[in-house]
Design a protein around this motif. Structure first.
Motif, PDB file in Angstrom:
ATOM      1  N   UNK A 188       0.878  -1.167   0.000  1.00  0.00           N
ATOM      2  CA  UNK A 188       0.000   0.000   0.000  1.00  0.00           C
ATOM      3  C   UNK A 188       0.913   1.213   0.000  1.00  0.00           C
ATOM      4  N   UNK A 189       1.323   1.609  -1.195  1.00  0.00           N
ATOM      5  CA  UNK A 189       2.334   2.641  -1.318  1.00  0.00           C
ATOM      6  C   UNK A 189       1.848   3.769  -2.223  1.00  0.00           C
ATOM      7  N   UNK A 190       1.262   4.808  -1.649  1.00  0.00           N
ATOM      8  CA  UNK A 190       0.743   5.911  -2.461  1.00  0.00           C
ATOM      9  C   UNK A 190       1.850   6.656  -3.203  1.00  0.00           C
ATOM     10  N   UNK A 191       3.087   6.570  -2.697  1.00  0.00           N
ATOM     11  CA  UNK A 191       4.174   7.282  -3.364  1.00  0.00           C
ATOM     12  C   UNK A 191       4.470   6.651  -4.712  1.00  0.00           C
TER      13      UNK A 191
ATOM     14  N   UNK B 169      -4.675   2.067  12.352  1.00  0.00           N
ATOM     15  CA  UNK B 169      -4.471   2.524  10.979  1.00  0.00           C
ATOM     16  C   UNK B 169      -3.051   2.334  10.461  1.00  0.00           C
TER      17      UNK B 169
ATOM     18  N   UNK C  45     -12.211   5.851   4.939  1.00  0.00           N
ATOM     19  CA  UNK C  45     -12.488   7.077   5.693  1.00  0.00           C
ATOM     20  C   UNK C  45     -11.239   7.942   5.792  1.00  0.00           C
ATOM     21  N   UNK C  46     -10.085   7.300   5.945  1.00  0.00           N
ATOM     22  CA  UNK C  46      -8.857   8.057   6.130  1.00  0.00           C
ATOM     23  C   UNK C  46      -8.350   8.683   4.843  1.00  0.00           C
ATOM     24  N   UNK C  47      -8.430   7.938   3.741  1.00  0.00           N
ATOM     25  CA  UNK C  47      -7.607   8.321   2.603  1.00  0.00           C
ATOM     26  C   UNK C  47      -8.359   8.895   1.422  1.00  0.00           C
TER      27      UNK C  47
ATOM     28  N   UNK D 165     -10.209  11.596   0.878  1.00  0.00           N
ATOM     29  CA  UNK D 165     -10.166  13.024   0.534  1.00  0.00           C
ATOM     30  C   UNK D 165      -8.876  13.431  -0.164  1.00  0.00           C
ATOM     31  N   UNK D 166      -7.773  12.797   0.192  1.00  0.00           N
ATOM     32  CA  UNK D 166      -6.505  13.274  -0.369  1.00  0.00           C
ATOM     33  C   UNK D 166      -5.914  12.308  -1.394  1.00  0.00           C
ATOM     34  N   UNK D 167      -6.714  11.385  -1.887  1.00  0.00           N
ATOM     35  CA  UNK D 167      -6.214  10.461  -2.902  1.00  0.00           C
ATOM     36  C   UNK D 167      -6.171  11.187  -4.235  1.00  0.00           C
ATOM     37  N   UNK D 168      -4.987  11.670  -4.620  1.00  0.00           N
ATOM     38  CA  UNK D 168      -4.969  12.550  -5.783  1.00  0.00           C
ATOM     39  C   UNK D 168      -4.583  11.876  -7.090  1.00  0.00           C
TER      40      UNK D 168
ATOM     41  N   UNK E 205      -4.745   5.603  -7.326  1.00  0.00           N
ATOM     42  CA  UNK E 205      -4.967   5.642  -5.871  1.00  0.00           C
ATOM     43  C   UNK E 205      -6.470   5.660  -5.590  1.00  0.00           C
ATOM     44  N   UNK E 206      -7.154   6.599  -6.239  1.00  0.00           N
ATOM     45  CA  UNK E 206      -8.598   6.735  -6.033  1.00  0.00           C
ATOM     46  C   UNK E 206      -9.319   5.463  -6.464  1.00  0.00           C
TER      47      UNK E 206
ATOM     48  N   UNK F 207      -4.654   9.648   7.629  1.00  0.00           N
ATOM     49  CA  UNK F 207      -5.286  10.234   6.444  1.00  0.00           C
ATOM     50  C   UNK F 207      -4.233  10.964   5.627  1.00  0.00           C
TER      51      UNK F 207
ATOM     52  N   UNK G 111       4.056   4.975   2.678  1.00  0.00           N
ATOM     53  CA  UNK G 111       4.102   3.665   3.348  1.00  0.00           C
ATOM     54  C   UNK G 111       4.994   3.720   4.582  1.00  0.00           C
TER      55      UNK G 111
END
Lengths: 312, 348
Positions: free
Chosen positions: A61-64, A246, A266-268, A270-273, A277-278, B161, B191
């Motif tokens: 789970x690596x948004x970067x 979390x 719930x956490x992610x 709003x800022x999933x750009x 990711x979204x 978040x 991560x």
């Protein structure tokens, strides 16, 4: 309606209208259901195309780097729900039995209402209570105790922080308890008096009446109540987010922080750009939708079979 | 608490405003970052009292703000992380920093209060990487002669978040630690190698308060209002500095804004004797070419008012106003960059 009943023609017309109206409502549910499924699938296409089936098995789970997998939130959802069920089901059945069978009559109404009121507390209040009241108690007393006596089991190893899977399971158990308990109580109250009295007449003890008459009679209702609670536990968001920790780590320890699907969303959200990711978050939603569907479907099938086969 | 009451008051004021049949009332629409929301809301309230112009700001998050401005549903977007110059170019946007704040590491160790624990940049990074796991690690002790550090596990607390605060914090760690840059990186959510995640600044603050031996990072205002034990960080000049408004401004003043194309400037790890190393600015985004110059002018008037009359309000909420030199530069940029369809400047 009264006017409609006065003449035959009008009555038939009114009935037809009423029938088509209710039919439309019922179909509306199905359309909505299909609509949600299609919308989730469509919105998660970028993730489905990129990750394919590995989305379900990957622990990344690596948004970067835009790499996502569902296994940690899926496991977290299942484990926290399982813990909650293990605690809540026996407790609720006990509460229901007490209220339906054993409690003195002056106690039944106020206690029953109190339990139903638990269901009316907003989930965020449970979350805050879990974080501010339960978590410190878990960290200072319960978890060190578990570690001292059961620490050799990997489930109870690790640093006792008070926040993690075990606390999440406890809070969830408390949240679903009123649902299971109040429905189960109503089921027990519906057991015919003559059945119970016949059993008592034959010399059965209270325990034997409960085990051999009331529980078999109310089986269908109890299972229904349990799955009602389970559905709620699977999708619970705010309360779990507060106490689960979390973190994207898989661990054998119940003290370790984890993540659930609902709390990830719930956490992610709003800022999933980035698009992937979204889409991955929406695919998580789709996975939860299917998980709930499968669980409830399996329950229905099992219920039908056991009712048709056992007859009890 | 102050912020909540304020937010409710602003919301109520907004409702009243909407209900009143004022036809000439001008409304500016904006959306984005949550970090500056309290100060934008209070500015909006004061500005509305003075001018009658109403600001409708939706704090939906920086990512949402960027999406909304790209979709042109708002007059301006707001983001805690600056957009890259080439991206601004691609979408025809401009940006400027509007308000600053700092990110502050806070700890919960028995017997250690605010401003007592000193951490070097490398130690901070290694704690968040999970390489330093005990508070009495020799490397932490080396920074803190004379401080009685317990033999206790370190519990790392981070944001669960996605947030601009995390973006600024991980930007700093990426600058000071090669290992962080390679293993984790710089983004609004990353991560995390170790630790617990709390939702929002309040979630992190709550976890740090509850868990003995923990370290987390929160916005300056939260650290201050919750009386948390902030640490002294070693900045680029080698000094251990405290998180204060003056030290945030030192970081902004030391920054080379003139040569930052499109104001793409991250205030972390800036030079200067007193610069707080994890300072950040929150940015406003607008289209360079405005179809409705009158509306754009209203937006600029508001931010101009905020720059010149809003400092007190910002400081009362523990935000840091932009230094005067930077404000002059920004208003110059408005003149040179923001145009109507015929190429005439919007701001005169």
């Amino acid at each position: 309606m009264k006017q409609n009943m006065s003449t035959g023609g009008k009555k038939a017309w009114g009935d037809t209208l009423f029938r088509s109206l209710t039919l439309a409502f019922a179909l509306g549910i199905l359309v909505l259901f299909a609509g949600i499924l299609v919308a989730l699938w469509h919105e998660s296409l970028p993730a489905i195309e990129k990750f394919g089936f590995s989305f379900l098995t990957s622990a990344a789970w690596n948004p970067v780097k835009d790499e996502f997998g569902a296994i940690i939130p899926v496991v977290g959802t299942l484990v926290s729900t399982l813990l909650a069920m293990l605690i809540a089901v026996p407790l609720s059945i006990g509460v229901a039995l007490f209220l339906a069978e054993l409690a003195p009559s002056w106690m039944r109404a106020p206690f029953g209402t109190a339990i139903e009121l638990l269901a009316a507390i907003p989930s965020i209040v449970y979350g805050m209570w879990g974080l501010f009241v339960l978590a410190p108690i878990m960290a200072d007393h319960v978890q060190p105790w578990l570690q001292t006596y059961l620490g050799f089991i990997p489930l109870f190893s690790g640093a006792p922080m008070g926040i993690g899977m075990l606390t999440a399971g406890l809070v969830l158990a408390l949240m679903i308890l009123p649902f299971i308990a109040s429905v189960t109580r109503d089921v027990f109250l519906m057991v015919p008096k003559n059945l119970k009295e016949a059993a008592y007449g034959m010399g059965a003890t209270t325990w034997e009446v409960v085990r051999d008459v009331m529980i078999p009679y109310g089986k269908k209702g109890i299972v229904g109540a349990v799955f009602l609670g389970m559905g709620r536990a699977l999708g619970e968001t705010m309360a779990v987010t507060f106490v689960i920790g979390n973190a994207y780590h898989l661990s054998w320890s119940l003290f370790a922080p984890g993540n659930s699907i609902a709390s990830t969303l719930a956490n992610e959200f709003t800022e999933a750009d980035s698009d992937v990711y979204l889409a991955s978050l929406i695919e998580l939603g789709l996975v939860l939708f299917l998980m709930t569907f499968i669980v409830l479907g399996a329950a229905q099938i099992w219920l039908r079979r056991s009712v048709a086969g056992g007859g009890k | 608490m102050k912020k909540t009451i304020l937010a409710i008051a602003v919301a109520a004021a907004g409702l009243l405003g909407a209900a009143a049949p004022v036809q000439a009332a001008k409304v500016i629409n904006g959306a984005g970052a949550t970090f500056p929301y309290p100060v934008y809301a209070k500015w909006a309230w004061s500005y509305n009292k003075e001018t009658g112009v109403r600001l409708n700001y939706q704090s939906i998050g920086s990512g949402g703000g960027i999406k909304q401005i790209k979709a042109r549903t708002v007059d301006f977007g707001a983001s805690d992380a600056p957009m890259k110059p080439e991206e601004l170019e691609k979408f025809g946007l401009m940006q400027w920093p509007q308000i600053m704040g700092g990110v502050v590491p806070v700890v919960h160790i028995k017997g250690i209060g605010a401003g007592q624990l000193r951490l070097s940049a490398a130690n901070l990074a290694d704690i968040f990487l999970g390489k330093i796991t005990q508070w009495d690690d020799p490397r932490i002790k080396a920074n803190n002669p004379g401080l009685n550090l317990p033999h206790q596990n370190i519990t790392v607390v981070h944001r669960a978040d996605g947030s601009g605060t995390t973006w600024i914090f991980t930007n700093y760690l990426s600058k000071v630690s090669q290992a962080w840059k390679e293993q984790v990186g710089n983004a609004k959510s990353v991560p995390w190698p170790v630790g617990l995640g709390g939702k929002g600044n309040e979630g992190v603050a709550a976890f740090v308060k509850k868990v003995n031996g923990s370290i987390g990072y929160v916005e300056y205002a939260y650290a201050l209002q919750n009386h948390m034990a902030s640490v002294l960080l070693q900045n680029r000049a080698g000094n251990f500095v405290a998180p204060t408004s003056a030290n945030f401004q030192a970081a902004a003043a030391g920054a080379d804004w003139k040569h930052a194309k499109g104001y793409y400037m991250v205030l972390t790890d800036q030079p200067g004797e007193n610069s707080w190393p994890i300072t950040g600015a929150s940015f406003i985004l607008m289209y360079k070419v405005q179809d409705n110059p009158a509306q754009a002018r209203e937006v600029l008037k508001f931010f101009d008012w905020a720059f010149h009359h809003g400092q007190k309000i910002a400081e009362s909420l523990d935000y840091v106003p932009m230094p005067d030199t930077v404000v002059k530069m920004i208003e110059q940029t408005w003149k040179s960059t923001l145009k109507d369809k015929n190429g005439h400047p919007v701001w005169k």
